[in-house]
Motif scaffolding. Sequence first.
Motif, PDB file in Angstrom:
ATOM      1  N   LYS A  57      10.044 -37.460 -38.740  1.00  0.00           N
ATOM      2  CA  LYS A  57       9.465 -37.068 -37.466  1.00  0.00           C
ATOM      3  C   LYS A  57      10.086 -37.914 -36.364  1.00  0.00           C
ATOM      4  O   LYS A  57      10.104 -39.145 -36.444  1.00  0.00           O
ATOM      5  CB  LYS A  57       7.954 -37.280 -37.497  1.00  0.00           C
ATOM      6  N   ASN A  58      10.609 -37.245 -35.345  1.00  0.00           N
ATOM      7  CA  ASN A  58      11.163 -37.925 -34.184  1.00  0.00           C
ATOM      8  C   ASN A  58       9.996 -38.449 -33.351  1.00  0.00           C
ATOM      9  O   ASN A  58       9.134 -37.694 -32.922  1.00  0.00           O
ATOM     10  CB  ASN A  58      12.019 -36.948 -33.371  1.00  0.00           C
ATOM     11  N   LYS A  59       9.964 -39.773 -33.110  1.00  0.00           N
ATOM     12  CA  LYS A  59       8.837 -40.378 -32.408  1.00  0.00           C
ATOM     13  C   LYS A  59       8.742 -39.945 -30.953  1.00  0.00           C
ATOM     14  O   LYS A  59       7.663 -39.842 -30.399  1.00  0.00           O
ATOM     15  CB  LYS A  59       8.930 -41.894 -32.495  1.00  0.00           C
ATOM     16  N   GLU A  60       9.880 -39.673 -30.343  1.00  0.00           N
ATOM     17  CA  GLU A  60       9.869 -39.329 -28.922  1.00  0.00           C
ATOM     18  C   GLU A  60       9.419 -37.896 -28.689  1.00  0.00           C
ATOM     19  O   GLU A  60       8.593 -37.621 -27.830  1.00  0.00           O
ATOM     20  CB  GLU A  60      11.261 -39.549 -28.332  1.00  0.00           C
ATOM     21  N   THR A  61       9.987 -36.966 -29.450  1.00  0.00           N
ATOM     22  CA  THR A  61       9.681 -35.547 -29.217  1.00  0.00           C
ATOM     23  C   THR A  61       8.606 -35.006 -30.146  1.00  0.00           C
ATOM     24  O   THR A  61       8.029 -33.967 -29.870  1.00  0.00           O
ATOM     25  CB  THR A  61      10.952 -34.699 -29.408  1.00  0.00           C
ATOM     26  N   GLY A  62       8.327 -35.699 -31.259  1.00  0.00           N
ATOM     27  CA  GLY A  62       7.344 -35.215 -32.216  1.00  0.00           C
ATOM     28  C   GLY A  62       7.889 -34.123 -33.122  1.00  0.00           C
ATOM     29  O   GLY A  62       7.148 -33.507 -33.879  1.00  0.00           O
ATOM     30  N   GLU A  63       9.164 -33.881 -33.039  1.00  0.00           N
ATOM     31  CA  GLU A  63       9.803 -32.810 -33.805  1.00  0.00           C
ATOM     32  C   GLU A  63      10.102 -33.296 -35.229  1.00  0.00           C
ATOM     33  O   GLU A  63      10.534 -34.417 -35.447  1.00  0.00           O
ATOM     34  CB  GLU A  63      11.111 -32.437 -33.101  1.00  0.00           C
TER      35      GLU A  63
END
Length: 147
Positions: A57-63
């Motif tokens: 999970k990308n922490k910045e975008t939540g993707e």
Amino acid sequence: MSLLQALKIVTSKRPTQLTPIQHRRNKLIKKLHEQSECAKARAEGRDCSFKRYRTLKNKETGERTQVEQQYSIKQWWYTNDEGKTIFEIRYGSRLVEIAKGKTGVEIDSPEKLVETIDLLKRAIEAGELDEGINALVGAFGRQIKKK
């Protein structure tokens, strides 16, 4: 005459999960399959590595994205002083007893390693090593309770 009358109609219920012993067998068979593939690769002179997918999970975008990772395994066989190959089955980090007090299979030549692993897979499918596996699982449980 109805077309359905030619069929044998029964009531059925599909099992939703595996029994614990079947789960243990499948886990061990999967690991033996990896060992077999590793033995084939070593015989051909290749490196032995496997791929698995992880979801990150990308922490910045939540993707969420799937990433392919390579991993290697530790081989379960070694060569003794007499030049014979010894194969040991592991469940977790512990050795499985194949016979009373014996944990290794002696193989005359490395070429027969893959055949031996396939034979062990069939023995596990038939339930011949359930006693050794259950003894280890019981030992894990006792260790957890002591803490």
